[in-house]
Scaffold this active site. Sequence first.
Site, PDB file in Angstrom:
ATOM      1  N   LYS A 191      -8.729  13.682   4.804  1.00  0.00           N
ATOM      2  CA  LYS A 191      -7.911  12.473   4.786  1.00  0.00           C
ATOM      3  C   LYS A 191      -6.900  12.555   5.916  1.00  0.00           C
ATOM      4  O   LYS A 191      -6.793  13.590   6.586  1.00  0.00           O
ATOM      5  CB  LYS A 191      -7.207  12.278   3.443  1.00  0.00           C
ATOM      6  CG  LYS A 191      -6.415  13.479   2.961  1.00  0.00           C
ATOM      7  CD  LYS A 191      -5.905  13.252   1.546  1.00  0.00           C
ATOM      8  CE  LYS A 191      -6.994  13.385   0.518  1.00  0.00           C
ATOM      9  NZ  LYS A 191      -7.131  12.277  -0.387  1.00  0.00           N
ATOM     10  N   ARG A 192      -6.189  11.469   6.145  1.00  0.00           N
ATOM     11  CA  ARG A 192      -5.150  11.456   7.167  1.00  0.00           C
ATOM     12  C   ARG A 192      -4.188  12.616   6.944  1.00  0.00           C
ATOM     13  O   ARG A 192      -3.795  12.913   5.811  1.00  0.00           O
ATOM     14  CB  ARG A 192      -4.408  10.110   7.079  1.00  0.00           C
ATOM     15  CG  ARG A 192      -3.305   9.889   8.064  1.00  0.00           C
ATOM     16  CD  ARG A 192      -2.936   8.401   8.070  1.00  0.00           C
ATOM     17  NE  ARG A 192      -2.649   7.887   6.743  1.00  0.00           N
ATOM     18  CZ  ARG A 192      -1.420   7.820   6.203  1.00  0.00           C
ATOM     19  NH1 ARG A 192      -0.376   8.262   6.884  1.00  0.00           N
ATOM     20  NH2 ARG A 192      -1.248   7.308   5.001  1.00  0.00           N
TER      21      ARG A 192
ATOM     22  N   LYS B 192     -14.850   7.992  -3.885  1.00  0.00           N
ATOM     23  CA  LYS B 192     -16.109   8.268  -3.191  1.00  0.00           C
ATOM     24  C   LYS B 192     -16.655   9.636  -3.580  1.00  0.00           C
ATOM     25  O   LYS B 192     -17.864   9.797  -3.811  1.00  0.00           O
ATOM     26  CB  LYS B 192     -15.891   8.183  -1.673  1.00  0.00           C
ATOM     27  CG  LYS B 192     -15.489   6.811  -1.186  1.00  0.00           C
ATOM     28  CD  LYS B 192     -14.882   6.874   0.212  1.00  0.00           C
ATOM     29  CE  LYS B 192     -14.189   5.568   0.559  1.00  0.00           C
ATOM     30  NZ  LYS B 192     -13.293   5.677   1.722  1.00  0.00           N
TER      31      LYS B 192
ATOM     32  N   HIS C  86       0.796  -1.228   0.000  1.00  0.00           N
ATOM     33  CA  HIS C  86       0.000   0.000   0.000  1.00  0.00           C
ATOM     34  C   HIS C  86       0.828   1.277   0.000  1.00  0.00           C
ATOM     35  O   HIS C  86       0.263   2.362   0.165  1.00  0.00           O
ATOM     36  CB  HIS C  86      -0.932   0.029   1.221  1.00  0.00           C
ATOM     37  CG  HIS C  86      -2.161  -0.808   1.066  1.00  0.00           C
ATOM     38  ND1 HIS C  86      -3.293  -0.375   0.403  1.00  0.00           N
ATOM     39  CD2 HIS C  86      -2.434  -2.061   1.484  1.00  0.00           C
ATOM     40  CE1 HIS C  86      -4.206  -1.324   0.433  1.00  0.00           C
ATOM     41  NE2 HIS C  86      -3.714  -2.358   1.083  1.00  0.00           N
TER      42      HIS C  86
ATOM     43  N   THR D 193      -8.770   6.153  -1.979  1.00  0.00           N
ATOM     44  CA  THR D 193     -10.144   5.727  -2.268  1.00  0.00           C
ATOM     45  C   THR D 193     -11.133   6.857  -2.027  1.00  0.00           C
ATOM     46  O   THR D 193     -12.250   6.809  -2.551  1.00  0.00           O
ATOM     47  CB  THR D 193     -10.554   4.510  -1.414  1.00  0.00           C
ATOM     48  OG1 THR D 193     -10.311   4.787  -0.036  1.00  0.00           O
ATOM     49  CG2 THR D 193      -9.781   3.271  -1.829  1.00  0.00           C
TER      50      THR D 193
ATOM     51  N   LYS E 238       0.510  14.118   1.745  1.00  0.00           N
ATOM     52  CA  LYS E 238      -0.852  14.426   1.293  1.00  0.00           C
ATOM     53  C   LYS E 238      -1.064  15.931   1.132  1.00  0.00           C
ATOM     54  O   LYS E 238      -2.069  16.373   0.582  1.00  0.00           O
ATOM     55  CB  LYS E 238      -1.875  13.827   2.257  1.00  0.00           C
ATOM     56  CG  LYS E 238      -1.865  12.294   2.236  1.00  0.00           C
ATOM     57  CD  LYS E 238      -2.885  11.706   3.180  1.00  0.00           C
ATOM     58  CE  LYS E 238      -2.839  10.191   3.201  1.00  0.00           C
ATOM     59  NZ  LYS E 238      -3.371   9.575   1.967  1.00  0.00           N
TER      60      LYS E 238
END
Length: 893
Positions: A624-625, A739, A431, A735, A630
């Site tokens: 998100k985290r 969504k 991952h 993901t 990110k």
Amino acid sequence: MSQYNGSGYFSSTIPLSTAKATTPGAPEADVPVAQPTPLKRVVSGAALKELLAGGHTSSQPKTPSKEDGEFRDYSHYEIARDAATIKNSVVMHLAATFLRTPFNIDSAHAYLASAFSVRDRLLQRWNLTNEYHDKISAKRVYYMSLEFLIGRTFDNALLALQLRDEYAGVLGDVGFRLEDIIDEERDAALGNGGLGRLAACYVDSMACSNYPGWGYGLRYKYGMFQQQIINGYQVEAPDCWLDSPNPWEFPRPDVTYPVKFYGRLVRDPASSHRFAWESDVVYDAMAFDVPVPGYGTANVGNIRLWSCKTNSLFDLNKFNAGDYSGATGGQVAAQILTDVLYPNDNTNEGKELRLRQEYLFCSATLQDILARFKRSGRPLCELPSLAAIQLNDTHPTLGIPELMRLLLDDEGLAWDEAWDITTRTFAFTNHTVLPEAMEKWPVPMLDKILPRHMGIIYDINLYFLQGVETRFPDDRDLLRRISIIEESNPQQVRMAYLACVGSHKVNGVAAIHSDIIKHSTFKDFVSVQGADKFINKTNGVSPRRWINECNPDMSGLITEAVGDRSWINDLTKIKVLEAKVDDKDFRRRWWDAKQANKRRLAAYILSTTGIEVNPDAMFDVQVKRIHEYKRQLINILSVIHRYHRLKQMAPEARAQELHRVVIFAGKAAAGYWVAKQVIKLINAVADTVNNDDEIGDVLKVVFIPDYSVTAAEYIIPASDISQHISTAGTEASGTSNMKFVLNGGIILGTVDGANIEIGEEIGEEQIFFFGCLAHEVEDFRHYLRFHQPKPDDALQAAFDMIQRNTFGDGHIFQPLIDSIMRGGDVYLLSVDFPSYLEAHKAVEAAYRSRDDWVTKSILSVARMSKFSSDRSIQEYAEEVWNIEPVPVLGCSV
């Protein structure tokens, strides 16, 4: 004290071997070494006699002498679905399970009673499913994941059972709205981010697609943490989600396995590969089953979670001697193994706790899988024909040496046979491509805690390297690069390498990610083991949760376009939405559905943060985290730039600007200081901007605390634009991007992860790309490392506002600026910032044209069928697990 004397009474003596001295200060030599075994209370005098005579019993609970027809009928025929039966069930649980009357009922107990009523139906299907799979010897998939972010279950179960309207009516009869009852449920604190949510979607898809599959994980008492925001900072608090009864788990005290730690090894003289592992540190892992309902099928999946049983670890003798902490020390040591997901590993103690936690998970799971297989009566060499084990990232990788231990030491197999079984059973999903996220364990630590497994890993590595050396005799550096044991100080066990060696398939989770791991991360393994072993399986999301449940208005429009609800289990049918793109009435109702979702989110924001936002503004979302790669930092810097630009405008010009609400949510790991500083900066900017009367509703900034599945169900359907802006080549897949688009949102993102495949499917005119490309990243990093160029004017202006204390004390944010200006800017914020601002301009221009925006939204949803987790699971089933769907037959459910 007394002992059973064989005549129905008790004598007054008890053997010394079954007791300890309880007198404080008693000489140690007088105290027996063995801790007495707690005896199970039984009624039968014969059983009690056996227990007291030996301290243990081999007898099993009695089974019925005959089959009862009524019992069988109950277990094989669905409970009636009429309102009267449902009401009787709910009322029974209210009165008998929770001791409520019409005079003291409340919404919390109405939820619990309704949930237990639904659980009764699920457990009936659960039993039938597993009975059928056992009867036909179906091959099962075992999905091992350290986290399952399942969210709330009640509404999902009602939709799967297609009983939502019926329960709404029954609850209305007793004075409650279904929506209020649904809101009483807390999210299960069993996961944190995309890894856990993917696992939850995959178990859902296995159930809905009729694949025999179970998830395996741990039952965390406090989750990772509950995120609170105090003075702008993230503060971690325990997530006490189990304070109330949990209707969605079924305790299985009959399913327990011993799990050892530490100790010593004794070699079996008959075999060089067989050892006895002797240890005094042994915990009992107990199972809790969580049924996973399948939509449109009688099949019910399962997630089996492990927790430690602690009663037997209480030392009554120490307690009676006044050593209360010593008396409970064993209980505490066992309990903490499943208290918290991802304990902070900034300390050596934290690292050891994580390692013990992962092994508890792996050992209990492998013992359970092997026990279930052995009940089939088939030889162990056939294990791969009845079991496929998928490792969801490296956390479960200890399962590989654990299965080898069980096969070698407990079952007496030879090494080659055990290794053949192991490698044909396991498959591995990688991952990440980030080096710091590649799990490693220090050899001295692993050797101390799991001495048998360290020996097995050494042997696996030796035989693997011997094979490599035979094929590549002149490439000694290859042996160093590919070794499971990293020659550092101290030596490290590279868990991803162990997973590659011990699995028959290795997959990435998006096309670009799989390409990167084949040509970079696992390049040497591809050369040695062959390219066919390394494949791609692009992630997917469950349409049951991520549109049917969370977005009922849009779901209704899709059902109207398709003609029925079959699209929920076959997302390819949503392609018909393209035919609606020019239907004016449909377009209006599509826009109205989005606006209704925005009003719902605005109310949620007000209730959770106290910030009032305008639902007519554009909702710009990044949830998100929180992590440097990110790049929430580049987002908030762009907000500062926008705020600076607005402040320079005349009021008339400012009034013409597009109104925007920028929404953040996500947790930073407890020990991740930089990420927590980003959260502080976001909240500091929000505090300034939201209280600036000159700005008003033109710009609002919101950080929603304690991001969860439930929060996502409010946020995702309401987004106009969602940001997925990781540095190119760092996001494996993602993901949340899927969504958001599935719910009619538009992506602003980098050319990274699944963004690329989404763009290919929906058309690049429906997505806003920016930033450098993955193959350019290393050249940019090299240049920044040695040249440190000045930032462009817009980025420098944002820095200046921070340093002028516009958002509070600027000194506390200086390390964030330094990470860009003096730390090499590893994630290329300064490189991508200009194109990022240009992409925002393009987004605003497109949003101003409502017709164009609605067209983009409808076409995006219509073309998203590839990103169903049902498609992902079908590919795994056909190309990795070699299983087929097994609908539950022979029942009326």
